[in-house]
Design a protein around this motif. Structure first.
Motif, PDB file in Angstrom:
ATOM      1  N   THR A   5      -0.275  -7.215  -1.308  1.00  0.00           N
ATOM      2  CA  THR A   5      -0.298  -6.878   0.118  1.00  0.00           C
ATOM      3  C   THR A   5      -0.437  -5.369   0.304  1.00  0.00           C
ATOM      4  OG1 THR A   5       1.050  -8.809   0.617  1.00  0.00           O
ATOM      5  CG2 THR A   5       0.982  -7.072   2.288  1.00  0.00           C
ATOM      6  N   ALA A   6       0.281  -4.605  -0.501  1.00  0.00           N
ATOM      7  CA  ALA A   6       0.196  -3.144  -0.412  1.00  0.00           C
ATOM      8  C   ALA A   6      -1.225  -2.660  -0.726  1.00  0.00           C
ATOM      9  CB  ALA A   6       1.203  -2.503  -1.359  1.00  0.00           C
ATOM     10  N   LEU A   7      -1.864  -3.246  -1.738  1.00  0.00           N
ATOM     11  CA  LEU A   7      -3.240  -2.862  -2.073  1.00  0.00           C
ATOM     12  C   LEU A   7      -4.186  -3.139  -0.910  1.00  0.00           C
ATOM     13  CD1 LEU A   7      -3.391  -4.110  -5.751  1.00  0.00           C
ATOM     14  CD2 LEU A   7      -3.784  -1.766  -4.993  1.00  0.00           C
ATOM     15  N   LYS A   8      -3.975  -4.249  -0.229  1.00  0.00           N
ATOM     16  CA  LYS A   8      -4.845  -4.604   0.894  1.00  0.00           C
ATOM     17  C   LYS A   8      -4.648  -3.675   2.089  1.00  0.00           C
ATOM     18  CE  LYS A   8      -5.059  -9.481  -0.248  1.00  0.00           C
ATOM     19  NZ  LYS A   8      -4.756 -10.832   0.252  1.00  0.00           N
ATOM     20  N   LYS A   9      -3.549  -2.956   2.114  1.00  0.00           N
ATOM     21  CA  LYS A   9      -3.297  -2.003   3.196  1.00  0.00           C
ATOM     22  C   LYS A   9      -3.806  -0.604   2.854  1.00  0.00           C
ATOM     23  CE  LYS A   9       0.682  -4.431   5.054  1.00  0.00           C
ATOM     24  NZ  LYS A   9       0.384  -4.657   6.439  1.00  0.00           N
ATOM     25  N   HIS A  10      -4.274  -0.418   1.625  1.00  0.00           N
ATOM     26  CA  HIS A  10      -4.785   0.884   1.197  1.00  0.00           C
ATOM     27  C   HIS A  10      -5.967   1.272   2.081  1.00  0.00           C
ATOM     28  CE1 HIS A  10      -6.729   3.917  -1.331  1.00  0.00           C
ATOM     29  NE2 HIS A  10      -5.556   4.053  -1.935  1.00  0.00           N
ATOM     30  N   ARG A  11      -6.068   2.531   2.411  1.00  0.00           N
ATOM     31  CA  ARG A  11      -7.113   2.996   3.335  1.00  0.00           C
ATOM     32  C   ARG A  11      -8.531   2.783   2.797  1.00  0.00           C
ATOM     33  NH1 ARG A  11      -8.958   7.978   1.798  1.00  0.00           N
ATOM     34  NH2 ARG A  11      -7.666   9.080   0.286  1.00  0.00           N
ATOM     35  N   LYS A  12      -8.713   2.657   1.482  1.00  0.00           N
ATOM     36  CA  LYS A  12     -10.054   2.461   0.920  1.00  0.00           C
ATOM     37  C   LYS A  12     -10.356   0.989   0.595  1.00  0.00           C
ATOM     38  CE  LYS A  12     -10.560   7.101  -0.978  1.00  0.00           C
ATOM     39  NZ  LYS A  12     -10.797   7.901  -2.203  1.00  0.00           N
ATOM     40  N   GLU A  20     -18.770   4.661  -7.736  1.00  0.00           N
ATOM     41  CA  GLU A  20     -18.825   6.116  -7.687  1.00  0.00           C
ATOM     42  C   GLU A  20     -17.459   6.788  -7.701  1.00  0.00           C
ATOM     43  OE1 GLU A  20     -20.052   4.270  -4.860  1.00  0.00           O
ATOM     44  OE2 GLU A  20     -21.948   3.929  -5.892  1.00  0.00           O
ATOM     45  N   ASP A  21     -16.437   6.074  -7.300  1.00  0.00           N
ATOM     46  CA  ASP A  21     -15.120   6.669  -7.074  1.00  0.00           C
ATOM     47  C   ASP A  21     -14.105   6.088  -8.057  1.00  0.00           C
ATOM     48  OD1 ASP A  21     -12.595   7.401  -6.102  1.00  0.00           O
ATOM     49  OD2 ASP A  21     -13.064   6.927  -4.019  1.00  0.00           O
ATOM     50  N   GLU A  22     -13.619   6.935  -8.950  1.00  0.00           N
ATOM     51  CA  GLU A  22     -12.688   6.478  -9.983  1.00  0.00           C
ATOM     52  C   GLU A  22     -11.419   5.863  -9.382  1.00  0.00           C
ATOM     53  OE1 GLU A  22     -10.455   8.004 -14.030  1.00  0.00           O
ATOM     54  OE2 GLU A  22     -11.880   9.323 -13.044  1.00  0.00           O
ATOM     55  N   GLU A  23     -10.922   6.450  -8.301  1.00  0.00           N
ATOM     56  CA  GLU A  23      -9.720   5.898  -7.664  1.00  0.00           C
ATOM     57  C   GLU A  23      -9.975   4.465  -7.182  1.00  0.00           C
ATOM     58  OE1 GLU A  23      -6.659   6.656  -3.935  1.00  0.00           O
ATOM     59  OE2 GLU A  23      -8.661   7.551  -3.861  1.00  0.00           O
ATOM     60  N   GLN A  24     -11.121   4.236  -6.551  1.00  0.00           N
ATOM     61  CA  GLN A  24     -11.432   2.893  -6.067  1.00  0.00           C
ATOM     62  C   GLN A  24     -11.629   1.921  -7.231  1.00  0.00           C
ATOM     63  OE1 GLN A  24     -13.982   2.347  -2.590  1.00  0.00           O
ATOM     64  NE2 GLN A  24     -14.040   4.586  -2.400  1.00  0.00           N
ATOM     65  N   TYR A  25     -12.190   2.405  -8.322  1.00  0.00           N
ATOM     66  CA  TYR A  25     -12.342   1.546  -9.503  1.00  0.00           C
ATOM     67  C   TYR A  25     -10.970   1.120 -10.013  1.00  0.00           C
ATOM     68  CZ  TYR A  25     -13.819  -0.221 -14.015  1.00  0.00           C
ATOM     69  OH  TYR A  25     -14.035  -1.049 -15.106  1.00  0.00           O
ATOM     70  N   LEU A  26     -10.048   2.066 -10.146  1.00  0.00           N
ATOM     71  CA  LEU A  26      -8.701   1.751 -10.616  1.00  0.00           C
ATOM     72  C   LEU A  26      -7.967   0.844  -9.633  1.00  0.00           C
ATOM     73  CD1 LEU A  26      -7.742   5.245 -12.034  1.00  0.00           C
ATOM     74  CD2 LEU A  26      -8.326   3.186 -13.348  1.00  0.00           C
ATOM     75  N   MET A  27      -8.156   1.073  -8.338  1.00  0.00           N
ATOM     76  CA  MET A  27      -7.531   0.219  -7.333  1.00  0.00           C
ATOM     77  C   MET A  27      -8.106  -1.201  -7.400  1.00  0.00           C
ATOM     78  SD  MET A  27      -5.290   2.181  -6.037  1.00  0.00           S
ATOM     79  CE  MET A  27      -4.717   1.514  -4.495  1.00  0.00           C
ATOM     80  N   SER A  28      -9.386  -1.312  -7.698  1.00  0.00           N
ATOM     81  CA  SER A  28     -10.008  -2.634  -7.873  1.00  0.00           C
ATOM     82  C   SER A  28      -9.381  -3.357  -9.064  1.00  0.00           C
ATOM     83  CB  SER A  28     -11.518  -2.499  -8.108  1.00  0.00           C
ATOM     84  OG  SER A  28     -12.177  -2.018  -6.979  1.00  0.00           O
TER      85      SER A  28
END
Length: 166
Positions: A5-12, A20-28
């Protein structure tokens, strides 16, 4: 609040810029792990990390897990449409969700692992399909034949029946 649920609330979220975005890759990767964990809580089996994702961060093999005792694995390849992708309902070939069951390994060289592969985007429309197939495969331990039947039925519902060649 649980981690998914917390991940789904992340702004990205839904992390469509993962290429392209390492943070988004790790969040995925975290999203797929938490989604998988939400299913494995329903079983006593021990699942562990399996294969390492390739270094190019294209989404292929973004998550994998194996249950050695069951000889079963799960592989997730993350999709996100590119500018060139045309959705199937607009006459294109882009399908946000595709699944299959296959095997990896060679009985003479090591273990043979049957695995469910999910090719999916992170979205509200695909998440229920991922959860359903993961539950059938991981918790209910459906056979390969049963899984292939479920997948075929689901894909017919999503994309229409496959037309047979004459």
């Amino acid at each position: 609040m649980d981690a998914l649920t917390a991940l789904k609330k992340h702004r990205k979220f839904p992390f469509s810029g993962y290429r392209e975005d390492e943070e988004q890759y790790l969040m995925s990767q975290m999203y797929w792990l938490e989604l998988f964990k939400s299913v494995t809580r329903e079983t006593q089996d021990t699942w562990e990390g399996w294969m390492s994702p390739p270094p190019d961060r294209d989404g292929s093999l973004i998550f994998s897990a194996v249950c050695p005792a069951q000889g079963r694995g799960v592989i997730v390849n993350q999709y996100a449409p590119t500018e060139d992708d045309v959705p199937h309902d607009q006459g294109g070939t882009y399908h946000p969700f595709v699944a299959w069951v296959d095997v990896l390994g060679d009985a003479q060289a090591g273990p043979v692992i049957e695995h469910l592969t999910l090719n999916s985007e992170i979205s509200a429309r695909c998440e229920p399909h991922c959860l359903r197939l993961l539950t059938l495969y991981v918790v209910e331990k459906r056979s390969r034949r049963e899984m292939e039947e479920e997948i075929r039925t689901l894909e017919d519902q999503l994309y229409g029946p496959v037309k047979k060649q004459p």
